[in-house]
Write an enzyme that holds these catalytic residues in place. Structure first.
Site, PDB file in Angstrom:
ATOM      1  N   ASP A  39     -91.510 -41.999 -21.081  1.00 41.49           N
ATOM      2  CA  ASP A  39     -92.160 -41.810 -19.514  1.00 41.49           C
ATOM      3  C   ASP A  39     -93.590 -42.507 -19.436  1.00 41.49           C
ATOM      4  OD1 ASP A  39     -89.958 -40.687 -19.302  1.00 41.49           O
ATOM      5  OD2 ASP A  39     -90.490 -38.884 -19.002  1.00 41.49           O
ATOM      6  N   ASP A  73     -89.257 -31.877 -20.906  1.00 43.49           N
ATOM      7  CA  ASP A  73     -88.104 -32.523 -20.472  1.00 43.49           C
ATOM      8  C   ASP A  73     -86.834 -32.154 -21.178  1.00 43.49           C
ATOM      9  OD1 ASP A  73     -86.035 -34.423 -19.685  1.00 43.49           O
ATOM     10  OD2 ASP A  73     -87.487 -36.064 -19.453  1.00 43.49           O
ATOM     11  N   HIS A 100     -89.805 -41.481 -12.474  1.00 40.69           N
ATOM     12  CA  HIS A 100     -89.487 -40.750 -13.711  1.00 40.69           C
ATOM     13  C   HIS A 100     -89.924 -41.057 -15.236  1.00 40.69           C
ATOM     14  CE1 HIS A 100     -85.017 -40.410 -15.108  1.00 40.69           C
ATOM     15  NE2 HIS A 100     -85.663 -41.589 -14.896  1.00 40.69           N
ATOM     16  N   GLU A 122     -86.015 -31.830 -15.070  1.00 41.20           N
ATOM     17  CA  GLU A 122     -84.894 -32.703 -15.317  1.00 41.20           C
ATOM     18  C   GLU A 122     -83.694 -32.007 -15.462  1.00 41.20           C
ATOM     19  OE1 GLU A 122     -84.718 -35.966 -14.950  1.00 41.20           O
ATOM     20  OE2 GLU A 122     -86.615 -36.817 -14.973  1.00 41.20           O
ATOM     21  N   HIS A 177     -88.892 -35.971 -13.755  1.00 35.15           N
ATOM     22  CA  HIS A 177     -90.225 -35.683 -14.480  1.00 35.15           C
ATOM     23  C   HIS A 177     -91.449 -36.797 -13.818  1.00 35.15           C
ATOM     24  CE1 HIS A 177     -91.441 -35.045 -18.858  1.00 35.15           C
ATOM     25  NE2 HIS A 177     -92.181 -34.225 -18.248  1.00 35.15           N
ATOM     26  N   HIS A 228     -87.588 -39.291 -24.312  1.00 35.64           N
ATOM     27  CA  HIS A 228     -88.215 -40.587 -23.400  1.00 35.64           C
ATOM     28  C   HIS A 228     -89.867 -40.647 -23.508  1.00 35.64           C
ATOM     29  CE1 HIS A 228     -84.373 -39.840 -21.526  1.00 35.64           C
ATOM     30  NE2 HIS A 228     -84.156 -41.231 -21.827  1.00 35.64           N
ATOM     31  N   ASP A 239     -89.737 -34.589 -25.048  1.00 36.42           N
ATOM     32  CA  ASP A 239     -88.752 -35.504 -24.421  1.00 36.42           C
ATOM     33  C   ASP A 239     -88.191 -36.391 -25.211  1.00 36.42           C
ATOM     34  OD1 ASP A 239     -87.867 -37.265 -22.174  1.00 36.42           O
ATOM     35  OD2 ASP A 239     -89.789 -36.877 -21.189  1.00 36.42           O
ATOM     36  N   ASP A 250     -84.048 -33.098 -21.360  1.00 37.47           N
ATOM     37  CA  ASP A 250     -83.339 -33.978 -22.228  1.00 37.47           C
ATOM     38  C   ASP A 250     -83.972 -34.305 -23.695  1.00 37.47           C
ATOM     39  OD1 ASP A 250     -85.226 -36.115 -22.133  1.00 37.47           O
ATOM     40  OD2 ASP A 250     -84.534 -37.094 -20.390  1.00 37.47           O
TER      41      ASP A 250
HETATM   42  N1  ARG Z   1     -87.966 -38.519 -17.363  1.00 36.02           N
HETATM   43  C1  ARG Z   1     -86.958 -39.223 -17.936  1.00 36.02           C
HETATM   44  N2  ARG Z   1     -85.690 -38.725 -17.940  1.00 36.02           N
HETATM   45  N3  ARG Z   1     -87.021 -40.411 -18.046  1.00 36.02           N
HETATM   46  C2  ARG Z   1     -86.163 -41.493 -18.348  1.00 36.02           C
HETATM   47  C3  ARG Z   1     -86.864 -42.930 -18.480  1.00 36.02           C
HETATM   48  C4  ARG Z   1     -85.724 -43.852 -18.833  1.00 36.02           C
HETATM   49  C5  ARG Z   1     -86.282 -45.368 -19.001  1.00 36.02           C
HETATM   50  N4  ARG Z   1     -87.384 -45.378 -20.043  1.00 36.02           N
HETATM   51  C6  ARG Z   1     -86.879 -45.811 -17.587  1.00 36.02           C
HETATM   52  O1  ARG Z   1     -88.089 -46.054 -17.641  1.00 36.02           O
HETATM   53  O2  ARG Z   1     -86.204 -45.773 -16.559  1.00 36.02           O
HETATM   54 MN    MN Z   2     -89.007 -37.232 -19.127  1.00 33.55          MN
HETATM   55 MN    MN Z   3     -86.403 -37.572 -20.944  1.00 33.47          MN
END
Ligand code: ARG
Ligand code: MN
Ligand code: MN
Length: 319
Positions: A138, A243, A151, A288, A110, A136, A134, A245
């Site tokens: 990010d 994303d 990411h 992702e 990402h 998350h 997402d 996920d």
């Molecule tokens: N694009 C993603 N899957 N991001 C996951 C980030 C997970 C966590 N918040 C980090 O900064 O490491």
């Molecule tokens: Mn993401």
């Molecule tokens: Mn994510």
């Protein structure tokens, strides 16, 4: 094919950018996301819907452009590689948007969204709305990130909320801070947000619909409220960054940072359909997908769902 977009002068052409890139996180394999989606037939599927495809050239360059030396920047890992790759993504996406094509970008991790968002916002300016789907947020800054994985940071750079703004030739110095407006960003699907990120969301008053909100209101209401927040009259261009996920791991298992309790197959598709239906969509990222994680069936399932989310964003299921 009839133009389904209010903003695209070449709405029946998809400007496709494939970004085999994994430098924004530590797990190999996410760089094979685009090629697996191509093997699964995404090009024929898009053309089968009546679109022409303009493919950005030189996708292998994303693998070979890794600098010989790339020391961490504070906690940030591979800062120069991520910056260079995202800058190239920005050029490729900008070109598609400037030509009035629907910009579709297949990742990769990402972190490449720094590039897609700079590319689209260069063309659509302040009007650009961002729907970020997402698990998350990010939005970590160099100060708040625990993992140092970029990411988890793309939004901090484009929103311009890092404590120090990168300048000149430094990594990310090419990003115009604030090219995406805080009040034009909305999240759907959040359920794993770091404490520093929660603080940033509150501080900057950024609207987010978590899985709790999806449970409470249903996906139909959530998408409507999300669009009402950024684009109340449905009169502004929308960039959706999806994303994989965001989906529940039972639906999309082959991804690097899965989190239980995600969107169902239909909820994920509904978001794409409802955003497509507005006619406001100008850019879509699908990121992702990591074909190296899990058994062949998990891989097939995740690649298939990635392709069908892209097709729905292009209007496949609209009658
Ligand atoms: N694009 C993603 N899957 N991001 C996951 C980030 C997970 C966590 N918040 C980090 O900064 O490491
Ligand atoms: Mn993401
Ligand atoms: Mn994510």
């Amino acid at each position: 094919m009839a133009d389904r977009s209010k903003f695209l002068k070449s709405g029946s052409t998809v400007g496709l950018t494939c970004v085999p890139f994994s430098g924004g996180q530590p797990k190999g394999g996410v760089d094979d996301g685009p090629i697996e989606m191509i093997r699964f037939g995404i090009l024929d599927q898009i053309e089968g819907m009546g679109y022409a495809i303009e493919l950005s050239p030189g996708m292998d360059k994303y693998r070979t452009m890794r600098p010989a030396s790339d020391p961490p920047l504070g906690r940030l890992k591979n800062p120069m590689y991520v910056s260079m790759a995202a800058q190239r993504v920005a050029e490729q996406v900008r070109e598609h948007c400037a030509a009035g094509r629907m910009a579709v970008t297949l990742g990769g991790d990402h972190s490449i969204a720094m590039g897609t968002l700079v590319g689209s916002s260069d063309v659509y300016g302040d009007d650009l709305c961002v729907v970020w789907v997402d698990a998350h947020a990010d939005i970590n800054t160099p100060e708040t990130t625990d993992s140092g994985n970029l990411h988890g940071c793309p939004l901090a750079y484009v929103l311009g909320i890092c404590a120090e703004t990168p300048q000149g030739d430094a990594p990310f110095g090419w990003i115009k801070p604030g090219c995406v407006r805080k009040d034009r960003l909305v999240y759907i699907g959040l359920r794993d947000v770091d404490s520093g990120e929660k603080m940033l969301l509150r501080k900057h008053n950024i609207k987010a619909f978590s899985m709790h909100d999806v449970d409470k209101h249903g996906i139909g209401r959530v998408v409507e409220m999300a669009l009402d927040h950024v684009n109340p009259d449905r009169s502004l261009p929308v960039h959706m960054s999806f994303d994989v996920d965001a989906l529940d791991p039972s639906v999309a298992p082959a991804t690097g940072t899965p989190v239980r309790g995600g969107l169902t197959f239909r909820e994920g598709h509904y978001i794409c359909e409802a955003v497509a239906e507005t006619g406001c969509l100008v850019a879509v990222d699908l990121v992702e997908v990591n074909p190296a994680l899990g058994d062949p069936e998990s891989l097939r399932q995740t690649v298939a769902v990635g392709c069908s989310l892209v097709r729905c964003s292009l209007g496949e299921s609209l009658l």
